[in-house]
Motif scaffolding. Structure first.
Motif, PDB file in Angstrom:
ATOM      1  N   GLY A 153      16.594  -3.286  40.229  1.00 50.80           N
ATOM      2  CA  GLY A 153      15.526  -3.535  39.599  1.00 50.80           C
ATOM      3  C   GLY A 153      14.836  -2.307  38.893  1.00 50.80           C
ATOM      4  N   LYS A 154      13.471  -2.422  38.221  1.00 55.31           N
ATOM      5  CA  LYS A 154      12.879  -1.420  37.826  1.00 55.31           C
ATOM      6  C   LYS A 154      12.119  -0.547  38.890  1.00 55.31           C
ATOM      7  CE  LYS A 154      11.751  -3.184  33.166  1.00 55.31           C
ATOM      8  NZ  LYS A 154      10.805  -3.108  32.133  1.00 55.31           N
ATOM      9  N   LEU A 155      12.095   0.852  38.686  1.00 54.93           N
ATOM     10  CA  LEU A 155      11.541   1.773  39.428  1.00 54.93           C
ATOM     11  C   LEU A 155      10.028   1.440  39.582  1.00 54.93           C
ATOM     12  CD1 LEU A 155      12.364   4.322  41.184  1.00 54.93           C
ATOM     13  CD2 LEU A 155      11.015   5.789  39.217  1.00 54.93           C
ATOM     14  N   LYS A 156       9.616   1.159  40.975  1.00 49.76           N
ATOM     15  CA  LYS A 156       8.327   0.533  40.961  1.00 49.76           C
ATOM     16  C   LYS A 156       7.412   1.712  40.811  1.00 49.76           C
ATOM     17  CE  LYS A 156      10.016  -2.795  44.606  1.00 49.76           C
ATOM     18  NZ  LYS A 156      10.117  -2.964  45.969  1.00 49.76           N
ATOM     19  N   GLY A 157       7.717   2.999  41.246  1.00 43.59           N
ATOM     20  CA  GLY A 157       6.618   4.069  40.965  1.00 43.59           C
ATOM     21  C   GLY A 157       7.606   5.266  40.920  1.00 43.59           C
ATOM     22  N   ASN A 158       7.104   6.618  40.411  1.00 44.01           N
ATOM     23  CA  ASN A 158       7.940   7.372  40.390  1.00 44.01           C
ATOM     24  C   ASN A 158       7.762   8.322  41.650  1.00 44.01           C
ATOM     25  OD1 ASN A 158       5.428   7.926  39.040  1.00 44.01           O
ATOM     26  ND2 ASN A 158       6.046  10.299  38.548  1.00 44.01           N
ATOM     27  N   LYS A 159       6.657   8.085  42.302  1.00 41.84           N
ATOM     28  CA  LYS A 159       6.353   8.730  43.702  1.00 41.84           C
ATOM     29  C   LYS A 159       6.070   7.815  44.674  1.00 41.84           C
ATOM     30  CE  LYS A 159       3.799  12.607  41.307  1.00 41.84           C
ATOM     31  NZ  LYS A 159       4.933  13.653  41.471  1.00 41.84           N
ATOM     32  N   GLY A 160       6.392   8.194  45.921  1.00 47.74           N
ATOM     33  CA  GLY A 160       6.208   7.374  47.074  1.00 47.74           C
ATOM     34  C   GLY A 160       7.417   6.783  47.787  1.00 47.74           C
ATOM     35  N   SER A 161       7.366   5.892  48.605  1.00 45.91           N
ATOM     36  CA  SER A 161       8.340   5.035  49.499  1.00 45.91           C
ATOM     37  C   SER A 161       8.483   3.711  49.006  1.00 45.91           C
ATOM     38  CB  SER A 161       8.000   5.557  50.855  1.00 45.91           C
ATOM     39  OG  SER A 161       8.336   6.839  51.307  1.00 45.91           O
ATOM     40  N   GLN A 162       9.650   3.276  48.653  1.00 42.86           N
ATOM     41  CA  GLN A 162       9.813   1.985  47.890  1.00 42.86           C
ATOM     42  C   GLN A 162      11.089   1.428  48.603  1.00 42.86           C
ATOM     43  OE1 GLN A 162       9.742   3.236  44.119  1.00 42.86           O
ATOM     44  NE2 GLN A 162       8.058   4.530  44.792  1.00 42.86           N
ATOM     45  N   ASN A 163      11.104  -0.019  48.557  1.00 46.75           N
ATOM     46  CA  ASN A 163      12.434  -0.838  48.935  1.00 46.75           C
ATOM     47  C   ASN A 163      12.846  -1.576  47.906  1.00 46.75           C
ATOM     48  OD1 ASN A 163      11.754  -0.094  51.968  1.00 46.75           O
ATOM     49  ND2 ASN A 163      10.068  -1.372  51.771  1.00 46.75           N
ATOM     50  N   TYR A 164      14.232  -1.750  47.787  1.00 51.57           N
ATOM     51  CA  TYR A 164      14.903  -2.204  46.554  1.00 51.57           C
ATOM     52  C   TYR A 164      15.846  -3.179  47.304  1.00 51.57           C
ATOM     53  CZ  TYR A 164      12.357   0.986  43.797  1.00 51.57           C
ATOM     54  OH  TYR A 164      11.426   1.473  43.177  1.00 51.57           O
ATOM     55  N   ALA A 165      15.452  -4.432  47.321  1.00 51.73           N
ATOM     56  CA  ALA A 165      16.495  -5.496  47.907  1.00 51.73           C
ATOM     57  C   ALA A 165      17.789  -5.490  47.237  1.00 51.73           C
ATOM     58  CB  ALA A 165      16.042  -6.960  47.840  1.00 51.73           C
ATOM     59  N   ILE A 166      19.065  -5.792  48.055  1.00 53.87           N
ATOM     60  CA  ILE A 166      20.146  -5.874  47.472  1.00 53.87           C
ATOM     61  C   ILE A 166      20.532  -7.164  47.692  1.00 53.87           C
ATOM     62  CG2 ILE A 166      22.815  -5.173  47.856  1.00 53.87           C
ATOM     63  CD1 ILE A 166      21.796  -2.531  49.200  1.00 53.87           C
ATOM     64  N   PRO A 167      20.922  -7.763  46.391  1.00 51.01           N
ATOM     65  CA  PRO A 167      21.402  -9.101  46.388  1.00 51.01           C
ATOM     66  C   PRO A 167      22.408  -9.466  47.413  1.00 51.01           C
ATOM     67  CG  PRO A 167      21.608  -8.341  44.212  1.00 51.01           C
ATOM     68  CD  PRO A 167      21.527  -7.150  45.000  1.00 51.01           C
ATOM     69  N   ASP A 168      22.474 -10.767  48.038  1.00 51.24           N
ATOM     70  CA  ASP A 168      23.429 -11.159  49.068  1.00 51.24           C
ATOM     71  C   ASP A 168      24.662 -11.256  48.701  1.00 51.24           C
ATOM     72  OD1 ASP A 168      21.011 -11.598  50.606  1.00 51.24           O
ATOM     73  OD2 ASP A 168      21.046 -13.704  50.360  1.00 51.24           O
ATOM     74  N   ASN A 169      25.063 -11.322  47.365  1.00 55.13           N
ATOM     75  CA  ASN A 169      26.510 -11.444  47.117  1.00 55.13           C
ATOM     76  C   ASN A 169      27.149 -10.062  46.833  1.00 55.13           C
ATOM     77  OD1 ASN A 169      25.029 -10.885  44.757  1.00 55.13           O
ATOM     78  ND2 ASN A 169      26.048 -12.184  43.540  1.00 55.13           N
ATOM     79  N   VAL A 170      26.503  -8.954  46.936  1.00 53.73           N
ATOM     80  CA  VAL A 170      26.724  -7.604  46.791  1.00 53.73           C
ATOM     81  C   VAL A 170      27.195  -6.875  48.044  1.00 53.73           C
ATOM     82  CG1 VAL A 170      26.214  -5.190  46.060  1.00 53.73           C
ATOM     83  CG2 VAL A 170      25.398  -7.202  44.734  1.00 53.73           C
ATOM     84  N   ASP A 171      28.333  -6.456  48.121  1.00 55.69           N
ATOM     85  CA  ASP A 171      28.665  -5.891  49.556  1.00 55.69           C
ATOM     86  C   ASP A 171      28.330  -4.223  49.340  1.00 55.69           C
ATOM     87  OD1 ASP A 171      29.927  -4.739  51.667  1.00 55.69           O
ATOM     88  OD2 ASP A 171      32.144  -5.237  50.837  1.00 55.69           O
ATOM     89  N   PRO A 172      27.619  -3.767  50.120  1.00 56.99           N
ATOM     90  CA  PRO A 172      27.142  -2.324  49.990  1.00 56.99           C
ATOM     91  C   PRO A 172      27.910  -1.329  50.317  1.00 56.99           C
ATOM     92  CG  PRO A 172      25.784  -3.544  51.626  1.00 56.99           C
ATOM     93  CD  PRO A 172      26.657  -4.579  51.160  1.00 56.99           C
ATOM     94  N   SER A 173      29.072  -1.792  51.187  1.00 54.82           N
ATOM     95  CA  SER A 173      29.866  -0.767  51.661  1.00 54.82           C
ATOM     96  C   SER A 173      30.930  -0.170  50.482  1.00 54.82           C
ATOM     97  CB  SER A 173      30.647  -1.242  52.725  1.00 54.82           C
ATOM     98  OG  SER A 173      31.600  -2.478  52.397  1.00 54.82           O
ATOM     99  N   ARG A 174      30.828  -0.801  49.428  1.00 58.07           N
ATOM    100  CA  ARG A 174      31.628  -0.764  48.183  1.00 58.07           C
ATOM    101  C   ARG A 174      30.880   0.388  47.225  1.00 58.07           C
ATOM    102  NH1 ARG A 174      32.860  -5.677  44.692  1.00 58.07           N
ATOM    103  NH2 ARG A 174      33.932  -4.074  43.712  1.00 58.07           N
ATOM    104  N   TYR A 175      29.872   0.665  47.530  1.00 62.89           N
ATOM    105  CA  TYR A 175      28.869   1.613  46.818  1.00 62.89           C
ATOM    106  C   TYR A 175      28.627   3.209  47.463  1.00 62.89           C
ATOM    107  CZ  TYR A 175      28.685  -2.310  44.006  1.00 62.89           C
ATOM    108  OH  TYR A 175      29.046  -3.791  43.353  1.00 62.89           O
ATOM    109  N   THR A 176      28.950   3.996  46.772  1.00 61.51           N
ATOM    110  CA  THR A 176      28.557   5.310  47.595  1.00 61.51           C
ATOM    111  C   THR A 176      27.429   6.196  47.140  1.00 61.51           C
ATOM    112  OG1 THR A 176      30.208   6.475  45.900  1.00 61.51           O
ATOM    113  CG2 THR A 176      31.227   5.672  48.033  1.00 61.51           C
TER     114      THR A 176
END
Length: 197
Positions: A153-176
């Protein structure tokens, strides 16, 4: 003869002016230079674990006179969010700093969390989860769209602390790695290699 030149010059001058205004308008839209001086700070907490009542608590709340009864077992406590991988952002096209975490939430879903992010604002910035290696300097500016990536998704803000949900059909272990990616100019503002926890 001078009259002919004057008549021809006027439409040509108006045409040049119209083209110059159109080019300037497009340039302002495309580059959005004012964003370099506009900061947007977003502070989000890590999604909290949901506390679900254990069997003893459910029984206690539905049984008459249960207020005086002692629970037979301790209430269930959630495991809480677990950091699976993390890394420090390095600068690419723009000075960028902060920490990136890959977090598994209590419900089994995953988020990429940016903590203490500090980068430049810009047009069409995205958060990408990628399989590309993170390289220092200009060699790392353009590598993130060469392999597999998922836009979170789009960057919510250029400063701060933010969360970005990973879609359920994506295996996060495949990304580095994670990149703050400018989709308009195909360049990384900054990126972090995800070291497994």
């Amino acid at each position: 003869m001078a009259r002919v030149r004057k008549l021809l010059g006027r439409p040509l001058g108006i045409g040049v002016l119209v083209v110059a205004v159109a080019v300037a308008g497009f340039g302002l839209y495309w580059f959005q230079p004012w964003k370099l001086w506009q900061d947007q700070t977003v502070e989000e907490a890590l999604p909290a674990a949901q506390v679900t009542p254990g069997p003893a608590e459910e029984e206690q709340s539905t049984t008459p006179g249960a207020a005086e009864a002692e629970p037979s077992e301790a209430p269930s406590s959630p495991a809480g969010p677990q950091t699976l991988a993390s890394g420090e952002l390095i600068s690419h096209e723009h000075a960028t700093s902060g920490t990136v975490k890959l977090v598994r939430l209590d419900d089994g879903s995953h988020v990429v969390r940016l903590e203490n992010l500090d980068t430049s604002n810009g047009p069409d910035l995205r958060v990408w989860l990628t399989d590309a290696p993170v390289k220092e300097g200009q060699a790392g500016w353009h590598v993130f769209d060469d392999g597999e990536y998922v836009s979170l998704g789009k960057l919510k803000g250029n400063k701060g602390s933010q969360n970005y949900a990973i879609p359920d059909n994506v295996d996060p272990s495949r990304y580095t790695s994670v990149s703050i990616w400018c989709d308009r100019f195909d360049v990384s503002f900054g990126a972090a290699e995800l070291g497994r926890a």
